[in-house]
Design an enzyme around this catalytic site. Sequence first.
Site, PDB file in Angstrom:
ATOM      1  N   PHE A   1      33.295  42.060  45.525  1.00 22.22           N
ATOM      2  CA  PHE A   1      32.809  42.188  44.144  1.00 22.22           C
ATOM      3  C   PHE A   1      31.567  43.057  44.020  1.00 22.22           C
ATOM      4  O   PHE A   1      31.242  43.512  42.929  1.00 22.22           O
ATOM      5  CB  PHE A   1      32.496  40.789  43.575  1.00 22.22           C
ATOM      6  CG  PHE A   1      31.165  40.249  44.024  1.00 22.22           C
ATOM      7  CD1 PHE A   1      29.993  40.622  43.378  1.00 22.22           C
ATOM      8  CD2 PHE A   1      31.060  39.392  45.116  1.00 22.22           C
ATOM      9  CE1 PHE A   1      28.755  40.148  43.803  1.00 22.22           C
ATOM     10  CE2 PHE A   1      29.833  38.921  45.550  1.00 22.22           C
ATOM     11  CZ  PHE A   1      28.679  39.306  44.891  1.00 22.22           C
TER      12      PHE A   1
ATOM     13  N   LYS B   1      43.858  46.207  46.579  1.00 23.79           N
ATOM     14  CA  LYS B   1      43.628  44.913  45.927  1.00 23.79           C
ATOM     15  C   LYS B   1      42.126  44.761  45.677  1.00 23.79           C
ATOM     16  O   LYS B   1      41.354  44.408  46.563  1.00 23.79           O
ATOM     17  CB  LYS B   1      44.124  43.748  46.800  1.00 23.79           C
ATOM     18  CG  LYS B   1      44.287  42.506  45.941  1.00 23.79           C
ATOM     19  CD  LYS B   1      43.798  41.210  46.532  1.00 23.79           C
ATOM     20  CE  LYS B   1      42.362  41.021  46.750  1.00 23.79           C
ATOM     21  NZ  LYS B   1      41.549  40.654  45.566  1.00 23.79           N
TER      22      LYS B   1
ATOM     23  N   GLU C   1      38.907  40.165  42.457  1.00 24.23           N
ATOM     24  CA  GLU C   1      39.370  39.545  41.214  1.00 24.23           C
ATOM     25  C   GLU C   1      38.195  39.205  40.288  1.00 24.23           C
ATOM     26  O   GLU C   1      38.402  38.861  39.128  1.00 24.23           O
ATOM     27  CB  GLU C   1      40.209  38.296  41.522  1.00 24.23           C
ATOM     28  CG  GLU C   1      39.454  37.096  42.076  1.00 24.23           C
ATOM     29  CD  GLU C   1      39.138  37.200  43.574  1.00 24.23           C
ATOM     30  OE1 GLU C   1      39.107  38.316  44.111  1.00 24.23           O
ATOM     31  OE2 GLU C   1      38.904  36.140  44.181  1.00 24.23           O
TER      32      GLU C   1
ATOM     33  N   SER D   1      33.317  39.212  52.977  1.00 22.10           N
ATOM     34  CA  SER D   1      32.552  38.249  53.781  1.00 22.10           C
ATOM     35  C   SER D   1      33.104  38.156  55.207  1.00 22.10           C
ATOM     36  O   SER D   1      34.265  38.491  55.474  1.00 22.10           O
ATOM     37  CB  SER D   1      32.622  36.871  53.120  1.00 22.10           C
ATOM     38  OG  SER D   1      33.960  36.423  53.126  1.00 22.10           O
TER      39      SER D   1
ATOM     40  N   CYS E   1      25.429  44.395  50.941  1.00 22.06           N
ATOM     41  CA  CYS E   1      25.606  44.053  52.356  1.00 22.06           C
ATOM     42  C   CYS E   1      24.523  44.697  53.195  1.00 22.06           C
ATOM     43  O   CYS E   1      24.300  44.304  54.334  1.00 22.06           O
ATOM     44  CB  CYS E   1      26.968  44.510  52.846  1.00 22.06           C
ATOM     45  SG  CYS E   1      27.098  46.291  52.890  1.00 22.06           S
TER      46      CYS E   1
ATOM     47  N   GLU F   1      23.936  34.183  55.411  1.00 23.83           N
ATOM     48  CA  GLU F   1      23.751  35.300  54.482  1.00 23.83           C
ATOM     49  C   GLU F   1      23.611  34.687  53.089  1.00 23.83           C
ATOM     50  O   GLU F   1      24.549  34.055  52.590  1.00 23.83           O
ATOM     51  CB  GLU F   1      24.978  36.226  54.523  1.00 23.83           C
ATOM     52  CG  GLU F   1      24.839  37.429  53.610  1.00 23.83           C
ATOM     53  CD  GLU F   1      26.099  38.311  53.585  1.00 23.83           C
ATOM     54  OE1 GLU F   1      27.217  37.776  53.622  1.00 23.83           O
ATOM     55  OE2 GLU F   1      25.939  39.539  53.524  1.00 23.83           O
TER      56      GLU F   1
HETATM   57  P1  NAD Z   1      34.926  37.805  49.831  1.00 22.72           P
HETATM   58  O1  NAD Z   1      35.165  37.803  51.290  1.00 22.72           O
HETATM   59  O2  NAD Z   1      34.830  36.521  49.118  1.00 22.72           O
HETATM   60  O3  NAD Z   1      36.073  38.636  49.088  1.00 22.72           O
HETATM   61  C1  NAD Z   1      36.510  39.883  49.591  1.00 22.72           C
HETATM   62  C2  NAD Z   1      37.994  40.050  49.250  1.00 22.72           C
HETATM   63  O4  NAD Z   1      38.755  39.037  49.910  1.00 22.72           O
HETATM   64  C3  NAD Z   1      38.284  39.924  47.763  1.00 22.72           C
HETATM   65  O5  NAD Z   1      39.191  40.932  47.388  1.00 22.72           O
HETATM   66  C4  NAD Z   1      38.878  38.526  47.634  1.00 22.72           C
HETATM   67  O6  NAD Z   1      39.832  38.430  46.620  1.00 22.72           O
HETATM   68  C5  NAD Z   1      39.549  38.288  48.978  1.00 22.72           C
HETATM   69  N1  NAD Z   1      39.523  36.870  49.366  1.00 22.72           N
HETATM   70  C6  NAD Z   1      38.631  35.924  48.983  1.00 22.72           C
HETATM   71  N2  NAD Z   1      38.918  34.748  49.574  1.00 22.72           N
HETATM   72  C7  NAD Z   1      40.010  34.942  50.341  1.00 22.72           C
HETATM   73  C8  NAD Z   1      40.765  34.112  51.212  1.00 22.72           C
HETATM   74  N3  NAD Z   1      40.457  32.835  51.396  1.00 22.72           N
HETATM   75  N4  NAD Z   1      41.811  34.658  51.859  1.00 22.72           N
HETATM   76  C9  NAD Z   1      42.124  35.952  51.705  1.00 22.72           C
HETATM   77  N5  NAD Z   1      41.428  36.792  50.877  1.00 22.72           N
HETATM   78  C10 NAD Z   1      40.394  36.292  50.218  1.00 22.72           C
HETATM   79  O7  NAD Z   1      33.597  38.697  49.609  1.00 22.72           O
HETATM   80  P2  NAD Z   1      32.787  38.916  48.263  1.00 22.72           P
HETATM   81  O8  NAD Z   1      32.057  37.674  47.930  1.00 22.72           O
HETATM   82  O9  NAD Z   1      33.632  39.560  47.234  1.00 22.72           O
HETATM   83  O10 NAD Z   1      31.738  40.036  48.761  1.00 22.72           O
HETATM   84  C11 NAD Z   1      30.508  39.729  49.353  1.00 22.72           C
HETATM   85  C12 NAD Z   1      30.591  39.819  50.856  1.00 22.72           C
HETATM   86  O11 NAD Z   1      31.014  41.125  51.246  1.00 22.72           O
HETATM   87  C13 NAD Z   1      29.235  39.646  51.543  1.00 22.72           C
HETATM   88  O12 NAD Z   1      29.400  38.870  52.692  1.00 22.72           O
HETATM   89  C14 NAD Z   1      28.829  41.059  51.908  1.00 22.72           C
HETATM   90  O13 NAD Z   1      27.931  41.163  53.004  1.00 22.72           O
HETATM   91  C15 NAD Z   1      30.148  41.654  52.235  1.00 22.72           C
HETATM   92  N6  NAD Z   1      30.112  43.105  52.157  1.00 22.72           N
HETATM   93  C16 NAD Z   1      30.106  43.813  53.321  1.00 22.72           C
HETATM   94  C17 NAD Z   1      30.021  45.191  53.287  1.00 22.72           C
HETATM   95  C18 NAD Z   1      29.988  45.997  54.549  1.00 22.72           C
HETATM   96  O14 NAD Z   1      30.203  47.202  54.478  1.00 22.72           O
HETATM   97  N7  NAD Z   1      29.747  45.393  55.705  1.00 22.72           N
HETATM   98  C19 NAD Z   1      29.961  45.856  52.048  1.00 22.72           C
HETATM   99  C20 NAD Z   1      29.990  45.081  50.875  1.00 22.72           C
HETATM  100  C21 NAD Z   1      30.069  43.716  50.943  1.00 22.72           C
END
Ligand code: NAD
Length: 500
Positions: A153, A177, A180, A230, A285, A384
């Site tokens: 997000f 994808k 959401e 994440s 991140c 985090e």
């Molecule tokens: P998230 O892991 O909750 O969601 C990421 C994606 O995974 C979304 O599209 C979501 O729909 C999907 N998802 C969520 N739960 C799921 C599940 N149980 N099974 C399968 N798919 C699932 O992450 P977020 O909260 O949207 O983003 C924040 C996180 O992203 C932070 O940890 C941040 O550090 C990380 N991030 C990392 C980078 C990098 O380049 N290292 C860049 C941006 C964000």
Amino acid sequence: MKQAVPSVKLLINGEFVESHSQDWRDIINPATQEVLARVPMATAEEVQAAVSSAKTAFASWKKTPIGTRARIFLKYQQLIREHMKELAALLTAEQGKTLADAEGDIFRGLEVVEHAASIGNLQLGEYAENVAGGVDTYTVQQPLGVCAGITPFNFPAMIPLWMFPMAIATGNTFVLKPSEQDPMVTMRLVELALQAGIPAGVLNVVHGGEAVVNAMCDHPDIKAISFVGSSRVGTHVYNRASLAGKRVQCMMGAKNHAIVLPDANKEQALNQLTGAAFGAAGQRCMALSVAVLVGEARSWIPDLVAKAKSLRVGAGKDNPDLGPLISCAARERVSSLINQGVAEGAVLALDGREVQVDGYPEGNFVGPTIFSGVTTDMAIYRQEIFGPVLCLLSVDTLDEAIAIINANPNGNGTAIFTQSGAAARRFQEDIDVGQVGINVPIPVPVPLFSFTGSRGSKLGDLGPYGKQVILFYTQTKTVTSRWFDDEASSGKVHTTISLR
Ligand code: NAD
């Protein structure tokens, strides 16, 4: 009820279509709680249709000339520039960050689009003449087929743009994808991509959560997955998709440390640190969420607190210094981690829990928060937080500071503030983190290079853009060839492995 707000569409085979899903989520403005739109959790049939469309389109797209592919991205970067203000307003409404930072989010993605437009210089093979007498060897970088992207997000423009432009420019087709929580600006970028000339089926979009992501991990026609999000979900995606035989890269969570040496330019160092800790409400991140103050730098805490206190919290559209967190749940989680920090004995030097924003009583706001006296066993250090919370540790030497960072499992980014070239050089050499800033707080590389987070922040070997991603989205095919002159001797049978 379902018709009261707009619905976010799927993109399948060049058509924006309404999902048949029974399962929909609201997209909520985090400053006001206004429902902006509804997003479907796509059905298994819809995921299948998106992958099939991408598979069919691959047959002709992989043979499309490089120049034709490149020119689409030349046009695309122009369209993004022309729509910058509109895109930023949409992004701010659904994500919460300030308008200025929303433009930054789009711009960092736009740079990848510009890079995709120079694909002709990037997707090149190698050639060696006479590896044996009259035998030549060369390589070609061929596209893989259907590739997929799963995005978080916090950068709903930049991160989708890390993915589909480079995948498509290299000759693959794509299923995206988006998060959401804020898919609207991503969908507007996708519309512009079609307008730039991406053919039907080459780019497809499905929405959803766990079930859709799992279907993508398992689908035999998807050859590679790029994930950003994440560590918990990324590790799951990496394991599940690898088991299904895919190439996978997962850019994941972080805990980025800055070292502040007492010889740093104090004003510059504190300004940079404050901006990188609290900008985007800490939802980056690459945010600096830990500062290790070395020696006398610990006496700068009151000045740091004063700077953080001076930041304006507000709705992103009013262009404050930081906006709200993405959701009520995120706000509650950050508040409860702050409570835990207090309970574990860290000193709450600045408390942002009760921040009030005039005109926005419902916003998910947390103000800049600073803990000093933090130790590495505390939850606020280990987890985090992904909010505007900065943890301060104090040590006596640069060596101790480096040891703390190298002992932390994450390796996304780090920075040092110093005027000493020798100290900076030692830090650069000894620090075990993939992206290093020297008096630069958020060292996210431009696309001439690659995003190279490391250790616990990354699974897979290749980064999401830059030179590395050409290798990620292509298969190296090595051809060894010999052309016989008609007059050449027919020689004799060889049964050894050597080339003769
Ligand atoms: P998230 O892991 O909750 O969601 C990421 C994606 O995974 C979304 O599209 C979501 O729909 C999907 N998802 C969520 N739960 C799921 C599940 N149980 N099974 C399968 N798919 C699932 O992450 P977020 O909260 O949207 O983003 C924040 C996180 O992203 C932070 O940890 C941040 O550090 C990380 N991030 C990392 C980078 C990098 O380049 N290292 C860049 C941006 C964000």
